[in-house]
Design an enzyme around this catalytic site. Structure first.
Site, PDB file in Angstrom:
ATOM      1  N   ARG A 143     -70.355 -25.451 -18.170  1.00 22.58           N
ATOM      2  CA  ARG A 143     -69.558 -24.779 -17.018  1.00 22.58           C
ATOM      3  C   ARG A 143     -70.183 -25.237 -15.784  1.00 22.58           C
ATOM      4  O   ARG A 143     -71.170 -24.819 -15.320  1.00 22.58           O
ATOM      5  CB  ARG A 143     -69.699 -23.346 -17.098  1.00 22.58           C
ATOM      6  CG  ARG A 143     -68.875 -22.281 -15.931  1.00 22.58           C
ATOM      7  CD  ARG A 143     -67.199 -22.511 -16.081  1.00 22.58           C
ATOM      8  NE  ARG A 143     -66.861 -21.449 -15.439  1.00 22.58           N
ATOM      9  CZ  ARG A 143     -65.663 -21.581 -14.536  1.00 22.58           C
ATOM     10  NH1 ARG A 143     -65.539 -22.697 -14.284  1.00 22.58           N
ATOM     11  NH2 ARG A 143     -65.210 -20.801 -13.827  1.00 22.58           N
ATOM     12  N   GLY A 144     -69.227 -25.973 -14.941  1.00 25.97           N
ATOM     13  CA  GLY A 144     -69.776 -26.522 -13.849  1.00 25.97           C
ATOM     14  C   GLY A 144     -70.495 -25.851 -12.522  1.00 25.97           C
ATOM     15  O   GLY A 144     -71.404 -25.778 -12.075  1.00 25.97           O
ATOM     16  N   GLU A 145     -69.652 -24.536 -12.400  1.00 25.42           N
ATOM     17  CA  GLU A 145     -70.132 -23.733 -11.366  1.00 25.42           C
ATOM     18  C   GLU A 145     -71.502 -23.003 -11.598  1.00 25.42           C
ATOM     19  O   GLU A 145     -72.047 -22.747 -10.963  1.00 25.42           O
ATOM     20  CB  GLU A 145     -68.922 -22.662 -11.202  1.00 25.42           C
ATOM     21  CG  GLU A 145     -67.606 -23.235 -10.902  1.00 25.42           C
ATOM     22  CD  GLU A 145     -66.590 -21.986 -10.586  1.00 25.42           C
ATOM     23  OE1 GLU A 145     -66.988 -20.833 -11.033  1.00 25.42           O
ATOM     24  OE2 GLU A 145     -65.573 -22.271 -10.382  1.00 25.42           O
ATOM     25  N   ASP A 146     -71.729 -22.920 -13.019  1.00 26.18           N
ATOM     26  CA  ASP A 146     -72.872 -22.251 -13.438  1.00 26.18           C
ATOM     27  C   ASP A 146     -74.150 -23.275 -13.519  1.00 26.18           C
ATOM     28  O   ASP A 146     -75.126 -22.868 -12.893  1.00 26.18           O
ATOM     29  CB  ASP A 146     -72.916 -21.604 -14.955  1.00 26.18           C
ATOM     30  CG  ASP A 146     -71.951 -20.430 -14.892  1.00 26.18           C
ATOM     31  OD1 ASP A 146     -71.501 -19.994 -13.849  1.00 26.18           O
ATOM     32  OD2 ASP A 146     -71.599 -19.888 -16.081  1.00 26.18           O
ATOM     33  N   THR A 147     -73.952 -24.321 -13.811  1.00 26.92           N
ATOM     34  CA  THR A 147     -75.084 -25.274 -13.997  1.00 26.92           C
ATOM     35  C   THR A 147     -75.050 -26.762 -13.853  1.00 26.92           C
ATOM     36  O   THR A 147     -75.958 -27.555 -13.876  1.00 26.92           O
ATOM     37  CB  THR A 147     -75.402 -25.208 -15.734  1.00 26.92           C
ATOM     38  OG1 THR A 147     -74.250 -25.930 -16.364  1.00 26.92           O
ATOM     39  CG2 THR A 147     -75.566 -23.947 -16.415  1.00 26.92           C
ATOM     40  N   ARG A 148     -73.900 -26.987 -13.064  1.00 31.23           N
ATOM     41  CA  ARG A 148     -73.768 -28.526 -12.587  1.00 31.23           C
ATOM     42  C   ARG A 148     -74.952 -28.984 -11.824  1.00 31.23           C
ATOM     43  O   ARG A 148     -75.496 -30.125 -11.897  1.00 31.23           O
ATOM     44  CB  ARG A 148     -72.377 -28.731 -11.970  1.00 31.23           C
ATOM     45  CG  ARG A 148     -72.493 -30.123 -11.497  1.00 31.23           C
ATOM     46  CD  ARG A 148     -71.174 -30.667 -10.766  1.00 31.23           C
ATOM     47  NE  ARG A 148     -70.136 -30.697 -11.603  1.00 31.23           N
ATOM     48  CZ  ARG A 148     -68.957 -29.672 -11.838  1.00 31.23           C
ATOM     49  NH1 ARG A 148     -68.940 -28.690 -10.966  1.00 31.23           N
ATOM     50  NH2 ARG A 148     -68.064 -29.910 -12.636  1.00 31.23           N
ATOM     51  N   GLY A 167     -58.474 -29.240 -14.739  1.00 29.94           N
ATOM     52  CA  GLY A 167     -57.220 -28.597 -14.737  1.00 29.94           C
ATOM     53  C   GLY A 167     -57.219 -27.538 -16.069  1.00 29.94           C
ATOM     54  O   GLY A 167     -58.213 -27.343 -16.897  1.00 29.94           O
ATOM     55  N   GLU A 179     -62.009 -27.836 -24.542  1.00 29.50           N
ATOM     56  CA  GLU A 179     -63.272 -28.966 -24.868  1.00 29.50           C
ATOM     57  C   GLU A 179     -64.031 -28.359 -26.103  1.00 29.50           C
ATOM     58  O   GLU A 179     -64.408 -29.264 -27.066  1.00 29.50           O
ATOM     59  CB  GLU A 179     -64.002 -28.948 -23.587  1.00 29.50           C
ATOM     60  CG  GLU A 179     -64.916 -30.478 -23.498  1.00 29.50           C
ATOM     61  CD  GLU A 179     -65.452 -30.397 -22.224  1.00 29.50           C
ATOM     62  OE1 GLU A 179     -65.268 -31.381 -21.566  1.00 29.50           O
ATOM     63  OE2 GLU A 179     -66.496 -29.302 -21.989  1.00 29.50           O
TER      64      GLU A 179
END
Length: 1222
Positions: free
Chosen positions: A27-32, A59, A93
């Site tokens: 999850r990009g917002e959490d760990t990117r 998307g 995914e």
């Protein structure tokens, strides 16, 4: 096909190809910007190809491109964070990831739980439950996705993974957590990726296994391994596979390919930068200079556990510029270096390892060739014979098998035949290019030597070749080592190390010869001519040039030619000429540059124009040569070192050769040779002189000064030997055989004074058919040996009396000799003598053993008279007495224990003495205070273990032949020592040895220790006593039984000693009916006698015993019993023999104070309150425990003994059968 498989993966892993090693789902917002990015970089630094979808547009639906990426990834990593389930993209995914992992067993799913509990994900609790509830509201009209998402979350969270929760974890930090993940993923990627990108790996398993065992990967020590071998043998392939197998176990790894080539084309700086970038995972590192690069590598890598492979190194400077002195690596690091040149590895630190890669075996070679020649089909039957010929041609070289196999793939049988004929004459270009690399790196001298061996001398004796090469000023003693290091040539050794030969791979030989052929298309312009057809054409057509430096003309069958006198005239630089099976009658003009001429059967005169001043070697065997014309007086041939004139029947007298530096002269089989000039014997540098079968030879040089080897065989008219010059003392081999020499000079002592071993042997395949033969040799043995085959040619008595053998220590006799000369035993320093397999030996003349003797072995001498063995035993007793007086000054009765006593450390078992004799007569001297007719004896010793001697007599049994006796010593139940005899080759032997067991004193022994000596026969599963007749031990023991009213009767037939022993149980005790006076409880007619033993036991008085002397009506058993009773006087009761026993006891004992019975050493104790009788037999003693109210039987052939309790019967009469079992 032998292919390495991957642990934990299916066999398809060897062919499956992945686009990515790892796919990251997060999850990009959490760990990117945090965890996932750090994990991604750590994986990339480890060389793990990782996909992170941070650049794809987001998307609700994931793209087909991303779905394909998931399918092409080997390991699918899911980072579950608090808000992971809020993303419909992540959930879709996840569904695909779970689907791929379940459908493909090669795909690995690995979940990471970052600040969330696995059960929250698995059961959709907490944030995951809230997120899914929100999704249900959104998709209330389309609920098909929700079950799939929930199922995917549940399945993924059920897989074992990693859990990290800040403040509540065992990891020190998030960094350590990431490093742990990377380490496990690195191992997982290795186990699922192909080991090596080559399609075919044959014979790799065994070689990789060998290397891994050398590396000892689990050790924390630094390991440096050099892998060397012939070009094309597979060094790089093997190193690459090993690298792939173990790389994941290191903090950093680098495989530097083609170091030799890249150091030339790109420079060392680029190699240094590549090494740094690979280890540190930093692509922008730059190096200013080679010196700085070396230091930077050391500084940046010294703290890391690394794996480095330097491939194809050909110069030690390359190693230094990359790794410095190789002394800075962190613990557990491994460095592997592949090279064609073993010498490159000499600069590595001490303790480095070397592995030589060998060619493929026949089966491996066949597999590899077939894979390339028939990649899709089985080999066709009509191709099989040709395939075998090609495989044989390749001689196991993987490069050749692969290149030729690929070349012939899909070709017709006709093309195969044509190609094979071509390969035999013209080497494949790809093969030659690889093989030639090592040749091009040679010096000019090394190239000349390599080409000479390839063209002329492959398979020839090394000494012979070195002489020729040395004559050509090529310095072979140095250069040959360089060729061996580069794997261009090898030296093959025979079993005796006498006939070493130069060898090389067939393809290397072919390459060398093609290099010469490429010098010119015209024969006369090539440097070397080795083919007999080419040599014939060149010389019979009178062609030649100054380019030719060597000719070998060896016809398979004898031919006769008529060469022009000028056939060699143009060859001004000809260095050596070797001709065999070619007859020519005309005079020839040879080059003045010739160093080595070898022409057997040469029947033409050498031209007077032939300047022999540079000649180093001449071999003209079986030739009609005129020495007077060849060696002109007044000329000095200062370079001439070797002359071989075998079988030259025209020679009657060997003149002064005018060759002051001559080293080797062989004039064997010259049947008409009568005399050798005195100057020959005094040549200062003469090393070898061979005179075999010169049947008319009568006069040798008056003095001989040969340095290394002298051989004289079958010179039957020679009666007097030359004086021996003192400088011959360093001679390594001296052989005289089939000779009538009877006059030997006293100067022969110069040869014999260093003799360590004397051997008298029967003629065999080594000594030839001669009936008498003498050798003095050192070249094959560490010690100087004097050896006779057959007749002893030298008067040994004369030699010993004149101190010819001051250093002789070992004698071996194994021949048809009838009598051994007394002189052999009078050598002052003699230590060991072995007399074996002398079938006709009858006598050993007056053996007088020196005090230095340590071992006497006589075996397989069936004709030897017993008197000789007895004399040897007597001699032994004398020596023991001498040494006892000298060492201990008579202080101890245990003479044998002081044998060769000295001040040496007692830290180890110290063997003192051994003797093996035929026959089993029990020795009378030296004495043994513990004896048994069984296979074991026990006794007690104090806190210091004494020396001891053991004597074993075997029975006359065929079962003994070919076996060994084993003596085992147990202390307090623990086996502490064992010793084995030589294999027994006779029916009966007596084996005696003495040892010191000082090392047993180190463990703290108690004040009283039980010792058992046990004898076994090798490979004997039955009763050892069937093969052992008698066992004796002499030891200083502390066996002190309680005082008894009954002393010990020393019957000579059985002395069991202080302790217990096994006794024979195979002899039935015959009945016995003596008649004794009734006053002693004897009842006529009964089998024995009974006596009242309520008081002290007493014996018959003298008159009563006299009445029992044998008469005409007394049977043999009674006679034996009475004779035994005559030995009752003067016997002590401590269980050990004393010197008093050496004197003959009086006829009857003193009976004034009653009668105390003592039966040899058995610990027989009878109390005063015994109220029984006893039975006494006639000849020997066996023992058994006697309990209350039991009978103690003593039959006619054994005695039983042990403690008797009150109210026991002590009876004389026939016991039950087998009563003597101990």
């Amino acid at each position: 096909m032998v292919v390495l498989t991957n642990e934990g993966a299916s066999s398809s892993s060897s062919t499956r190809r992945w686009k990515y090693d790892v796919f990251l789902s997060f999850r990009g917002e959490d760990t990117r910007t945090g965890f996932t990015t750090y994990l991604y970089k750590a994986l990339e630094q480890k060389g793990i190809n990782t996909f992170m979808d941070d650049k794809l547009p987001r998307g609700e639906e994931i793209s087909a491109e991303l779905l394909k990426t998931i399918e092409e990834s080997m390991i699918l990593v899911i980072v579950f964070s608090k808000n992971y389930a809020e993303s419909k993209w992540c959930l879709n995914e996840l569904v695909k990831i779970v689907e791929c992992s379940e459908n493909d067993q090669m795909v690995l799913l690995l979940p990471i739980f970052l600040n969330v509990e696995p059960r929250e994900v698995r059961h959709q609790w907490g944030n995951f439950g809230i997120a899914l509830a929100n999704h249900e509201k959104e998709f209330k009209n389309n609920m098909r996705k929700m079950p799939r998402w929930r199922e995917a979350l549940s399945r993924a969270a059920s897989v074992s993974g990693w859990h990290y929760e800040e403040g509540r974890t065992t990891y020190k930090s998030e960094y350590d957590f990431i490093q742990g993940i990377v380490k496990e993923i690195s191992s997982a990627t290795f186990n699922r990726r192909p080991l090596y990108d080559a399609e075919y790996l044959v014979g790799i398993d065994s070689r990789v296994k060998d290397i891994k065992s050398l590396l000892n990967i689990k050790s924390n020590e630094v390991c440096i391994l050099g892998i060397h071998g012939l070009s094309g043998v597979g060094k790089t392939t093997i190193a690459n596979v090993v690298y792939c197998i173990i790389a994941h176990q290191f903090e950093g790894s680098c495989f530097l390919e083609k170091v030799r080539e890249k150091s030339i084309n790109c420079g060392m700086i680029q190699l240094q930068e590549k090494l740094l970038s690979k280890i540190l995972q930093h692509n922008n590192l730059k190096v200013d200079s080679e010196f700085k690069g070396t230091n930077l590598i050391k500084e940046r890598i010294c703290c890391k556990k690394v794996l480095l492979v330097l491939d194809d190194v050909d110069d030690s400077e390359q190693i230094k510029k990359l790794l410095g002195k190789c002394d800075w690596f962190a613990s557990g690091s491994i460095v592997i270096i592949t090279t064609r040149d073993k010498h490159v590895l000499t600069t590595l630190p001490k303790g480095h390892l070397i592995y030589k890669v060998k060619e493929l075996g026949p089966c491996e070679a066949r597999d590899l060739f077939n894979m390339h020649a028939f990649p899709t089909n089985e080999p066709k039957e009509d191709y099989s014979k040709l395939a075998e010929l090609i495989i044989s041609y390749a001689k196991g070289l993987p490069l050749a098998l692969k290149v030729i196999g690929s070349d012939l793939c899909e070709k017709s049988i006709c093309e195969w035949r044509s190609a094979f004929e071509m390969y035999k004459n013209i080497q494949h270009k790809k093969i030659q290019e690889i093989l030639k690399i090592s040749f091009l790196g040679l010096s000019e001298n090394e190239k000349d030597i390599f080409l000479d061996i390839a063209c002329f001398f492959k398979g020839h004796n090394t000494d012979y070749v070195v002489k020729i090469l040395d004559a050509c000023d090529l310095y072979p003693n140095f250069c040959i080592g360089r060729l061996i290091d580069k794997c261009l040539i090898t030296v093959e050794h025979d079993t005796l190390g006498m006939h070493d030969k130069f060898w090389m791979h067939d393809l290397l030989q072919q390459m060398g010869r093609e290099i010469v052929q490429e010098e010119s298309k015209r024969l006369e312009n090539r440097s070397r001519i080795w083919c007999h057809e080419d040599a014939n054409k060149l010389l019979t057509r009178n062609k030649g040039s100054d380019e030719i430096r060597g000719i070998m003309w060896c016809e398979p069958k004898p031919i006769t030619v008529s060469l022009e006198a000028s056939a060699f005239e143009k060859m001004e630089n000809l260095k050596f000429l070797i001709v065999k099976n070619v007859q020519n009658s005309k005079e020839l003009y040879l080059s003045n540059e010739l160093r080595w001429v070898e022409w057997s059967g040469c029947n033409f005169p050498l031209s007077s124009k032939f300047g022999r001043q540079k000649l180093v070697g001449l071999e003209a065997s079986n030739s009609c040569i005129r020495l007077a014309g060849l060696f002109k007086q007044g000329c000095h041939y200062k370079y001439l070192k070797s002359i071989y004139l075998e079988g030259c029947q025209s020679i009657t007298k060997l003149p002064d050769l005018c060759a002051p530096n001559l080293e080797t002269l062989d004039i064997s089989y010259c049947d008409n040779l009568i005399e050798i000039h005195d100057s020959i014997g005094l040549l200062d540098k003469l090393k070898c002189l061979e005179l075999r079968s010169c049947k008319k030879l009568q006069i040798l040089p008056s003095t001989l000064k040969v340095k290394v080897c002298f051989g004289l065989w079958n010179c039957i008219r020679l009666e007097k030997f030359s004086n021996v010059h003192p400088e011959m003392k360093c001679l390594r081999r001296f052989i005289v055989g089939d000779s009538n020499i009877r006059e030997w000079p006293s100067s022969l002592r110069y040869l014999t004074k260093g003799i360590i071993k004397l051997e008298i042997l029967r003629p065999d395949e080594f000594s030839g058919p001669s009936s008498n033969h003498l050798e003095i040799l050192l070249d094959r043995f560490p010690d100087l040996i004097l050896r006779f085959y057959g007749e002893i040619l030298i008067d040994l008595n004369f030699c010993v009396n004149n101190d010819f053998f001051p250093a002789l220590r070992y004698v071996t006799i194994e021949s048809n000799i009838v009598s051994i000369p007394e002189a052999i035993f009078r050598v002052p320093r003699l230590e060991e003598i072995y007399i074996r397999n002398c079938k006709e030996l009858r006598e050993i003349q007056n053996p007088r053993l020196p005090q230095s003797i340590r071992r006497v072995i006589i075996d397989e001498c069936p004709s030897l008279l017993p008197q000789s063995s007895s004399r040897l035993l007597n001699e032994l007793g004398k020596i023991l007495g001498i040494l006892q007086n000298r060492v201990c000054e008579g202080a101890r009765s245990d003479i044998l224990m002081d044998l060769f006593d000295d001040s040496e450390s007692e830290s180890e078992s110290d063997f003192k003495f051994e003797i093996v004799l035929p026959g089993t007569e029990i020795p009378k001297s030296p004495k043994f205070n513990h004896q048994s007719f069984g296979n074991s004896i026990s006794f007690q010793v104090g806190c210091k273990f004494p020396k001891l001697a053991v004597c074993v007599a075997s029975r006359s049994a065929e079962a003994c032949i070919g076996r060994r006796f084993g003596v085992f010593i147990y202390v307090n139940g623990s086996r502490k020592y064992d010793r084995y005899s030589n294999k027994i080759q006779s029916y009966e032997i007596l084996w005696l040895f003495s040892i010191s067991l000082g090392q047993l004193n180190k463990p703290n022994l108690s004040e009283q220790n039980q010792v058992e000596v046990e004898v076994e026969v090798e490979f004997d599963c039955g009763n050892h006593t069937d093969l052992i007749k008698w066992l004796g031990v002499n030891v200083e023991c502390i066996c002190c039984p309680q005082k008894s009213d009954i002393t010990y009767l020393p019957l000579p037939s059985d002395r069991n000693g202080c302790g217990s022993s096994s006794v024979l149980n195979d002899t039935e005790l015959p009945p016995f009916q003596p008649v004794f006076p009734t006053s002693y409880g004897f009842e006529p007619g009964l089998k024995g006698f009974l006596c009242d033993m309520n008081a002290s036991l007493s014996a018959p008085n003298n008159s009563e015993l006299l009445a029992l002397l044998p008469g005409p009506n007394v049977d043999h058993e009674v006679t034996n019993t009475i004779n035994d009773l005559r030995l009752l006087k003067g016997i002590h009761n401590d269980g050990c023999d004393s010197d008093e026993r050496e004197s003959e006891p009086p006829l009857f004992p003193d009976l004034t104070n009653g009668f105390d019975f003592g039966f040899a050493q058995p610990n027989l104790e009878l109390g005063s309150g015994v109220s029984s009788g006893f039975h006494l037999g006639s000849s020997s003693i066996a023992h058994a425990s006697v309990n209350d109210d039991s009978d103690f039987y003593m039959g006619s052939s054994s005695m039983a003994h042990d403690c008797l309790n009150d109210d026991s019967d002590f009876n004389m009469g026939p016991p039950p059968k087998k009563a003597r079992t101990s």
